[in-house]
Each structure stands twice: as structure tokens, then as C-alpha cells.
Design an enzyme around this catalytic site. Structure first.
Site, PDB file in Angstrom:
ATOM      1  N   LYS A 190       0.807  -0.913  -0.103  1.00  0.00           N
ATOM      2  CA  LYS A 190       0.112   0.101  -0.207  1.00  0.00           C
ATOM      3  C   LYS A 190       0.702   1.079   0.116  1.00  0.00           C
ATOM      4  CE  LYS A 190      -3.661   2.541   2.516  1.00  0.00           C
ATOM      5  NZ  LYS A 190      -4.794   2.305   3.582  1.00  0.00           N
ATOM      6  N   HIS A 224       0.105 -34.209 -32.793  1.00  0.00           N
ATOM      7  CA  HIS A 224      -1.405 -33.651 -32.481  1.00  0.00           C
ATOM      8  C   HIS A 224      -2.019 -34.286 -31.601  1.00  0.00           C
ATOM      9  CE1 HIS A 224      -0.090 -31.311 -35.749  1.00  0.00           C
ATOM     10  NE2 HIS A 224      -0.221 -32.285 -36.807  1.00  0.00           N
TER      11      HIS A 224
END
Length: 518
Positions: free
Chosen positions: A138, A284
Site C-alpha cells: 500500500k 497432434h
């Protein structure tokens, strides 16, 4: 940016910490630490203050409370350019903290341990760590927050070249990573605790099914050149486990492509089906050759013999370290990737001349779930890891399979599971012979598997990933010389299929298990 003068170090993963702390100390950064981290630094003769010296309060409650203190969070959160903030911390004797080096309790690893107790899971929920990380992130304009050992080297180098400072851009990048870290951590906790029920006391149920809310957190490993096709962008992400294909270690070759990685996963999965030495050649996502052997070179040669034409440009997966003899044979064929548990020195030397060939070392990580995108959501299912038991096998024909046929059928069944449905596989003991993959009708898969065969089909066996809806598939299999079939069964025409097998003298086993792969 101001010089970094004080850092808190409190880490679970201590990889590279000592070297980083030495570099910080050499730049005159005061080091403050907790528990085991402080102990490690002192053992390395690095000067470090205990957190209790900073807070004036001892660590307590078995370490549950140590950094949750105004002296810590005030030192992190005050804005240096705000006079009221500076006045306030001076009034209360709070010193600025310019860097936080924190990583969190290994919650996910703890929760994944077999038989872990609920109390242990709860104790591994980090409180102080995320609080410090969020405070520092922060206030990133003034504080650097370091949550990953992978950032140590770059941070030390930048500080060395910038008189002990870090740029605002670096602090912002670190803050973004920090918020992602705490978000993923909280997500892991929430996902785990959703599977905990309370019946007077808490009990952890590791098999409680799918979570009500599915939270996924992955970190990008790299951008890929493109996706399945050149007009598609793509990237590879990791689950952070360090295992599996996404975390494989590439030791040679050009950058992996999207399609390489998809095929690599298919090859690796198939290779892990076997305890004996095996080689799977994938094209494939379908196996164009799979075989077992006494040694790896034998398995490779048998796998290649199934379909040497389709194997060109393929991806290989093996379940043994690649040695020099196997590598010498593999080097004769153009291949895209070889995935293995390892490559010995002789193998690396033999394959070094194939500059573009990717060699990837993979640590096995059995998948629990399979995810598939659909528009507007996602499908989740258990991974298909159901092994056959002897009790699953039901001979439904008049003729029993011979021991040799049965052994070949079980081999074929393991490989057939990895063929796209509709799938038919012809095989001998330890060697695929013909693969019929991905057809819209099962009888066409029977025909194509036979057409693709280079080796003799006479005396082979056949495996089918799902039931035969009609006897025509059985007839095609018998016509090419196969003698036995393994299939799930379950068709309304099972009896017609069995009668056809009996007429043609085939042995047939039902498994009761289906292996669709779409």
C-alpha cells in the site's frame, strides 16, 4: 527514492536469503528479523536485530504475535512526504522501515499432505506476513516489498547501481506482485476451508468434492510466440508447484510453442501410465507409436516402427532418463521435443548437434482435475486416472484370451485411453501397430487403424475406448487378423456384438470402464 536503510526479513522459503542479506548488509542496510530467519542469518555471521528489539515486546503465543505491532506497521505505513505522519512516528519513537522481505507459511503444501490434521492446517495460516506485505505494498512509494526469492538478484543489482535505492517503477512492480501473492494465498485458504465441516468439532475432508467457488491462481512463466495458429496470442502459466509440464526445465533447443507444450503434455501423460520402460511418440496429441522395452532404445525403436512417417516432427515422452544409446537413435529422426525425467551426459552430447530440438526435464505431477473453457464459464472434472483392476475384467466370449493376448490387451487399453475418441488401437504385446483416432463413427476408426498399420496386423489385439454400438466394428477388426478385443461394454446391442465375436473366434473382454477423450 530515499536510500533503503532498514529492512525486515521474515521468510518461510529461505532460498537465496543468506546471499541477499549479505548484499543488503554490505550496503549498510540494518536487518531486522524473526524466529528461524534470524537464526539462519546469525549462523551465517550476518548482523541482525530481533523483531522484539524493534517493538520492545517479545514474540509470544508460539510465534502467532511478533510483527503485529505499531512499531512495525507504523514504520512501514507512514508517508515520508507527509509532515504529520513524520511527526507522529517521531513522537512515538517509531523508526522507518524501508523494505519488507517476506514470504508466507506453506499453507497449500501443508493442506495437501496425506492425513493432515485440521489443527495443523489452521496453524499454517499466516497472519503477520500478509499484513506486512499489504502494508508495504500500500505504501509502495516509500517501501519495497519483496515476496519472491527470484527477485533478490535484480533488486540487489539495482540497489548497488543506484546508491542503495530502488526506482518507483521497481517498487510498483513489486507491490503488484505482492497484492497478487496475498490474493492467491487467501484464495487457497478459502478454497481449502470450504471443504471443512463442523460437527461439534472441525474435521478436514480432503475428498469433499468440488469447491462451491472455484478460485484459480497462476503466474505467467512466459509469453509464447503465438498460440495454436499464428494469429492467436498465447502464454504459459505455472501453478507454482515446481512440478509438471508447465514447470519443466528446458535444457536445450529453441523456444517451446503452444502446440509443442500441448503435445508434450500428451506424451508425458501417456508415458506415466507404465511402470516398465516405455516410449510414446505423439503427433497432434495422438500417439502414433508407443512401446515398452527392456531398455529405452528398444522401446523407442519399437514405437517408431509403428508409424515412422507420422513420427516425423513428433514429440517424445519417456519415463526413464534418456541415455546415450537411446539419444543416438532419436537423433536420426527430426523431432520437436523430447520430455523425460532426465538426460545423462552421453545423451546431451549426442543430441547437442540438434540445436533446435527441445529437451525438457519434467518432474511428474499427477493431475487432480481437468478444466475446459466453455463460453460463459468453465467445465471441471476429475482427471481420468482410473486404473483397471483384475475384478474389472469380464470375459464375455466363449473363447478365453490366451495369457499372451491378455497381456497385449492390457497394454493396448492403457494406450487407447490417450487416443482421441472415437478410438481404436491395434497392438501386440508391448507395441502399438495401428491407431484409428478421432473419427465420427467407431467402424471408421477400426478401418483407419488398420489402414495406418505398417507392421503386420495378423495376430494383433484391439482396444476400443468405448462400446461398439453395432457388430460392424467387430467384423472389421476380425477381417484384418486381430484375435482379441478389449472394450468397456454397455451397449444395448452388446449381445449382438458378443455373438459376432463368437462367430469369428475372437476373445473379448469387457472392462466396464470408458475412456472418452474429446
Amino acid at each position: 527514492m530515499s536510500k533503503i536503510e532498514r529492512a525486515i526479513l521474515s521468510v518461510t522459503d529461505k532460498t537465496g536469503l543468506v546471499e541477499f542479506a549479505e548484499q543488503l548488509a554490505a550496503m549498510e542496510v540494518e536487518l531486522v528479523s524473526t524466529g528461524g530467519t534470524a537464526k539462519l542469518l546469525r549462523e551465517a555471521d550476518i548482523a541482525v536485530k530481533d523483531i522484539s528489539e524493534l517493538t520492545g515486546f517479545p514474540e509470544m503465543l508460539d510465534g502467532r504475535v511478533k510483527t503485529l505491532h505499531p512499531m512495525v506497521h507504523g514504520g512501514i505505513l507512514h508517508r515520508r512526504e507527509n509532515p504529520a505522519h513524520v511527526s507522529s512516528i517521531e513522537e512515538h519513537g517509531i523508526v522507518p522501515i524501508d523494505m519488507i522481505v517476506v514470504n508466507l507459511y506453506a499453507f497449500e503444501k501443508t493442506a495437501a499432505k496425506p492425513g493432515v490434521h485440521f489443527e495443523e492446517i489452521i496453524e499454517n495460516i499466516d497472519i503477520g506476513g500478509p499484513s506486512m506485505i499489504r502494508s508495504a505494498a500500500k505504501n509502495f512509494q516509500d517501501v519495497a516489498v519483496v515476496t519472491s526469492p527470484r527477485d533478490y538478484a535484480a533488486i540487489a543489482e539495482e540497489m548497488k547501481n543506484s546508491h542503495g535505492t530502488l526506482s518507483l517503477e521497481t517498487n510498483w512492480r513489486l507491490a503488484q506482485k505482492a497484492f497478487a501473492t496475498t490474493a492467491a494465498y487467501d484464495s487457497a485458504i478459502a478454497s481449502t476451508l470450504e471443504r471443512v465441516s463442523a460437527n461439534g468439532h472441525f474435521e478436514f475432508h480432503p475428498d469433499a468434492g468440488f469447491p462451491q467457488n472455484l478460485r484459480l491462481s497462476f503466474s505467467k512463466v512466459m509469453d509464447l510466440r503465438y498460440g495454436e495458429n499464428p494469429h492467436q496470442k498465447a502464454a504459459l502459466y505455472t501453478d507454482g508447484s515446481g512440478s509438471g509440464v508447465a514447470n519443466g526445465r528446458q535444457i536445450q533447443g529453441k523456444e517451446l510453442s503452444y502446440n509443442n507444450i500441448v503435445d508434450l503434455q500428451a506424451a508425458w501423460e501417456l508415458a506415466q501410465e507404465f511402470d516398465e520402460t516405455v516410449c510414446a511418440i505423439i503427433k497432434h496429441t495422438n500417439p502414433c507409436g508407443t512401446a515398452t522395452g527392456k531398455i529405452l532404445v528398444e522401446a523407442y525403436q519399437k514405437a517408431l516402427a509403428c508409424d515412422p512417417v507420422s513420427a516425423f516432427g513428433g514429440v517424445i515422452g519417456v519415463n526413464r532418463t534418456v541415455d546415450g544409446e537411446a539419444a543416438e537413435e532419436m537423433a536420426k529422426l527430426f523431432l520437436e521435443v523430447i520430455a523425460a525425467p532426465g538426460f545423462d551426459d552421453a545423451a546431451r552430447a549426442k543430441l547437442a548437434g540438434k540445436k533446435n530440438l527441445r529437451l525438457v526435464e519434467v518432474t511428474n505431477a499427477p493431475q487432480k482435475w481437468v478444466l475446459k473453457n466453455v463460453s460463459g464459464g468453465i467445465l471441471v472434472q476429475d482427471a481420468d486416472v482410473r486404473p483397471l483392476q483384475e475384478s474389472d475384467l469380464k470375459v464375455v466370449t466363449k473363447r478365453q484370451p490366451t495369457p499372451e493376448e491378455k497381456h497385449a490387451l492390457l497394454f493396448a487399453w492403457k494406450v487407447c485411453k490417450h487416443v482421441k475418441s472415437n478410438a481404436i488401437l491395434y497392438a501386440r504385446d508391448g507395441q502399438t501397430v495401428g491407431v484409428g483416432a478421432g473419427q465420427m463413427s467407431r467402424v471408421d476408426s477400426c478401418k483407419i487403424g488398420a489402414i495406418k498399420a505398417v507392421l503386420p496386423l495378423k495376430g494383433t489385439v484391439a482396444a476400443s475406448d468405448a462400446f461398439f454400438p453395432f457388430p460392424d466394428g467387430i467384423e472389421e477388426i476380425a477381417k484384418v487378423g486381430a484375435t482379441a478385443i478389449i472394450q468397456p461394454g454397455g451397449s444395448v446391442r452388446d449381445q449382438e456384438v458378443i455373438e459376432a465375436a463368437d462367430r469369428m473366434g475372437l476373445a473379448m473382454i469387457f472392462t466396464g470402464v470408458r475412456h472418452f477423450r474429446h
